[in-house]
Enzyme design. Structure first.
Site, mmCIF file in Angstrom:
data_model
loop_
_atom_site.group_PDB
_atom_site.id
_atom_site.type_symbol
_atom_site.label_atom_id
_atom_site.label_comp_id
_atom_site.label_asym_id
_atom_site.label_seq_id
_atom_site.Cartn_x
_atom_site.Cartn_y
_atom_site.Cartn_z
ATOM 1 N N GLU A 153 -12.633 8.430 11.635
ATOM 2 C CA GLU A 153 -11.592 8.335 12.665
ATOM 3 C C GLU A 153 -11.583 9.570 13.569
ATOM 4 O OE1 GLU A 153 -10.201 5.665 13.165
ATOM 5 O OE2 GLU A 153 -10.169 4.562 11.268
ATOM 6 N N HIS A 204 -3.388 11.078 9.240
ATOM 7 C CA HIS A 204 -3.380 9.618 9.063
ATOM 8 C C HIS A 204 -3.388 9.295 7.581
ATOM 9 C CE1 HIS A 204 -4.338 5.405 9.178
ATOM 10 N NE2 HIS A 204 -5.548 5.588 8.679
ATOM 11 N N HIS A 260 -2.114 5.981 4.445
ATOM 12 C CA HIS A 260 -1.718 4.603 4.157
ATOM 13 C C HIS A 260 -0.380 4.611 3.420
ATOM 14 C CE1 HIS A 260 -6.345 3.769 4.137
ATOM 15 N NE2 HIS A 260 -5.885 4.032 5.346
ATOM 16 N N HIS A 309 -1.991 -1.324 8.004
ATOM 17 C CA HIS A 309 -3.032 -0.319 7.742
ATOM 18 C C HIS A 309 -2.443 1.039 7.376
ATOM 19 C CE1 HIS A 309 -7.074 1.624 9.113
ATOM 20 N NE2 HIS A 309 -6.408 2.461 8.338
#
Length: 274
Positions: free
Chosen positions: A117, A141, A143, A212
């Site tokens: 990413e 980032h 989850h 996501h």
């Protein structure tokens, strides 16, 4: 010269990734973190740098990041193992002077690349550097379980999702008055999802990837972690509220406005109108 493993930024990444794994946000190789560094941050550790730094091309030129330094989690690396082998799990890199590629100066001792990413991170860094006049240095980032769960049951628009989280915990409006940006479901690891995320980062410090995970930003690793942690805690509350039959009472619009005035923040207007 000092050993880079003892640097504040390597130790900070070890703590952040360990905390994220312990929270249950980063199973297997899920999640990624990047921290923008200064030349002054890295200079004391040059003796640990590779004498022949490996060069890699970026998927698209990013001249706005020319000569910038970053420490980033590696692609395919498990957050639970960062504390065991940070030199293999992390990477210190510098973007080229033309913004077309980068050189790896430290890390990834067993090979590999920075997070898949990276484009999303770099595109968001560019936006947040402009929005905050260079103050924001972290893109994170993960989850986050309950935020993902809510993406299946709430309308996927910023106003609705933000209002739900503001009502889930009093501190939320104070911590993220700018609300939660939302992008459509998209294939991860692409320039397209990076473009969509960075567009939302112009207005929001949190961006939801439905089904996501979540992207968060901040000036420090602690601030970015705390931002996501606050939103995720509220999401957990609202998941439990729904499992108990839904709300009987909640924080009113007038109370949210009063909260903003008390703490000197301007709440996202669209979320107040829900």
């Amino acid at each position: 010269m000092q050993a880079i493993l003892s640097s504040w930024f390597v130790q900070g990444m070890i703590k952040a990734t360990s905390d994220m794994w312990l929270k249950g946000w980063d199973e297997r190789n899920g999640g990624n973190v990047s921290l923008r560094l200064t030349a002054e941050d890295v200079t004391p550790y040059e003796s640990d740098f590779s004498p022949q730094p490996r060069h890699e091309a970026l998927s698209q030129p990013m001249p706005e990041l020319a000569d910038c330094w970053f420490i980033v989690t590696g692609s395919g690396k498990f957050f639970r193992n960062v504390q065991l082998d940070p030199a293999d799990s992390l990477v210190v890199l510098q973007v080229d002077s033309d913004g077309k590629g980068y050189r790896i100066f430290w890390g990834l001792t067993n090979g590999g690349l920075p997070t898949s990413e990276l484009a999303s991170h770099f595109q968001s860094h560019i936006v947040r550097m402009g929005v905050t006049h260079g103050r924001d240095r972290v893109i994170m980032h993960c989850h986050a379980t309950n935020l993902i769960a809510l993406s299946y049951v709430l309308e996927l628009n910023t106003a609705t999702f933000t209002r739900e989280l503001w009502e889930g915990s009093t501190e939320c409006l104070v911590v993220f008055p700018d609300g939660v940006g939302i992008v459509p479901w998209m294939v991860p690891g692409t320039d397209s999802i990076g473009d969509a995320t960075s567009e939302q980062m112009k207005r929001h410090s949190l961006v939801l990837w439905p089904f996501h995970g979540i992207f968060g930003t901040g000036p420090t690793l602690d601030e970015a972690f705390g931002l996501i942690d606050t939103a995720e805690k509220s999401a957990e509350v609202m998941v439990k509220v729904r499992s108990m039959g839904g709300k009987k009472q909640t924080i009113s619009t007038e109370e949210l406005i009063a909260l903003g005035k008390r703490f000197g923040v301007t709440p996202l207007e669209a979320a107040l109108r829900v």
